[in-house]
Design a protein around this motif. Sequence first.
Motif, PDB file in Angstrom:
ATOM      1  N   ALA A 177       0.831  -1.204   0.000  1.00 14.28           N
ATOM      2  CA  ALA A 177       0.000   0.000   0.000  1.00 14.28           C
ATOM      3  C   ALA A 177       0.866   1.255   0.000  1.00 14.28           C
ATOM      4  CB  ALA A 177      -0.945  -0.007   1.199  1.00 14.28           C
ATOM      5  N   THR A 178       1.885   1.272   0.844  1.00 10.39           N
ATOM      6  CA  THR A 178       2.780   2.430   0.889  1.00 10.39           C
ATOM      7  C   THR A 178       3.606   2.526  -0.389  1.00 10.39           C
ATOM      8  OG1 THR A 178       2.910   2.218   3.301  1.00 10.39           O
ATOM      9  CG2 THR A 178       4.594   3.566   2.235  1.00 10.39           C
ATOM     10  N   ALA A 179       4.015   1.371  -0.913  1.00 10.69           N
ATOM     11  CA  ALA A 179       4.739   1.366  -2.186  1.00 10.69           C
ATOM     12  C   ALA A 179       3.890   2.000  -3.276  1.00 10.69           C
ATOM     13  CB  ALA A 179       5.107  -0.066  -2.572  1.00 10.69           C
ATOM     14  N   GLU A 180       2.629   1.625  -3.319  1.00 10.48           N
ATOM     15  CA  GLU A 180       1.717   2.176  -4.330  1.00 10.48           C
ATOM     16  C   GLU A 180       1.605   3.690  -4.214  1.00 10.48           C
ATOM     17  OE1 GLU A 180      -2.950   1.646  -5.778  1.00 10.48           O
ATOM     18  OE2 GLU A 180      -2.210   0.606  -3.993  1.00 10.48           O
ATOM     19  N   GLN A 181       1.507   4.189  -2.994  1.00  8.52           N
ATOM     20  CA  GLN A 181       1.389   5.630  -2.787  1.00  8.52           C
ATOM     21  C   GLN A 181       2.603   6.383  -3.334  1.00  8.52           C
ATOM     22  OE1 GLN A 181       0.773   6.138   1.420  1.00  8.52           O
ATOM     23  NE2 GLN A 181      -1.145   4.968   1.420  1.00  8.52           N
ATOM     24  N   TRP A 182       3.805   5.854  -3.025  1.00  8.71           N
ATOM     25  CA  TRP A 182       5.014   6.535  -3.498  1.00  8.71           C
ATOM     26  C   TRP A 182       5.190   6.391  -4.999  1.00  8.71           C
ATOM     27  CZ3 TRP A 182       7.085  10.197  -0.899  1.00  8.71           C
ATOM     28  CH2 TRP A 182       7.106  10.177   0.489  1.00  8.71           C
TER      29      TRP A 182
END
Length: 268
Positions: A177-182
């Motif tokens: 999820a955090t990877a997707e945001q960045w």
Amino acid sequence: MNKSTLLAAAGLLFSLHTTSALAASVDAAQRAIDAGDYAKARAELESLVKSQDPAAMNLQGKLYENGWGVEQDTNMARRYYESGARQGHLDSVNSLRALKNREFKVEFDRLLPLAEAGDGNAQNRIGEMYEFGQGVERDNDAALKWFRLAADQNVIAAWHNLGRSYNFGTGVEQDYATAEQWYRKAAEQGHMDAMFFLGTLYSNSHGQDSSIDTNILAYAWMHNAAEMGNSTARAIEARLLMKLDESQLDEAESLAERYKAKYVTPFK
């Protein structure tokens, strides 16, 4: 013994003789280098280099890298090492790796003071060098620290690098999820690699956006990465097409065009 057997035996003897002669010349060149007789070394290597002998090209590269009997030229040295490495010659591979590491060390030493002084681009590059062990020992924790500092200064490449860190759990707990945001943050600024990795995230069903079919999302981002020049994205894009039916393909192509107009075209 029949004629064909005799010819084969003769061919083998000729090959062995030629190989031993080449090895003898390379050995002679190495002895000349060890003795500091670089003119003799170049003479021994001349014909072998012309014939693309990898061991000879490795020694020729060393002459240029160190300025032994020739003007020092690391670019020329790299070319000889690469020629030998392409043939699978281990010494050439090692010479090329060592040359790159020395060059990376010079780059690292130059950039570190800039990074410590707050230069965002230098911080991002130092993070990459820690991540991949370029001129410094690998240290994923240090890499993440520098990526975060650069990201705080709105360095787009650092946003992508943070996305990759979370994607693969490099220096931090894996978090799609955090990877997707960045990734998305960088992709929306026209960053090609972020588009590619965002596409792979969706194609592997790791994305959190559930408003659109993941294969459609994957195609839209992958298509634009391919359009920007990512050859790997082109191959994956073709495989994604096989997963889409006609109506999905229309939606995917429409979404890709919207992304292009919004995130790619303004940055060209």
